[in-house]
Write a protein that holds these residues in place. Structure first.
Motif: not given
Length: 117
Positions: A12-13, A16, A19-20
């Motif tokens: 998940r990290s 993320e 995505s960032t």
């Protein structure tokens, strides 16, 4: 169970982070494109303003010599004023898009080097 939970949290990290990074890259490209387009628009607007000023000068001379009606002269003068307003708007857009481009790069305001000082 804790290992699987930690692995899921790691994935998940990582997603993320991807995505960032994509969001930051998109914002950089978008703000640079807007800045670049606004600079080009200023060049175009300068040419239009030069043409409007030349046309207005010719119209003033013709009107002064009785070769042009008041209505035609007024229309040309109003077109010059509108072109001047559009030029100012183009300059404002360029300054704002430059600020957005610098913000997207993470640049802050350096009071010693600003153009306003």
């Amino acid at each position: 169970f804790e290992v699987r939970s930690a692995q899921a949290e790691l994935r998940r990290s990582q997603q993320e982070l991807v995505s960032t990074n994509q969001g930051v890259l998109y914002e950089l490209k978008k703000s640079y494109a807007e800045f670049s387009n606004s600079i080009e628009a200023i060049g175009v607007q300068k040419k239009l303003l030069e043409a409007a000023e030349t046309r207005a000068e010719i119209a003033r001379r013709q009107y002064a010599n009785g070769l042009m009606s008041y209505q035609d002269w007024d229309i040309i003068e109003n077109e010059l004023i509108n072109t001047q307003k559009t030029m100012l708007t183009s300059l404002l857009t360029a300054v704002l898009s430059e600020a957005a481009w610098e913000q997207a790069q993470g640049k802050g305001i350096d009071r010693k080097s600003t153009r306003l000082n």
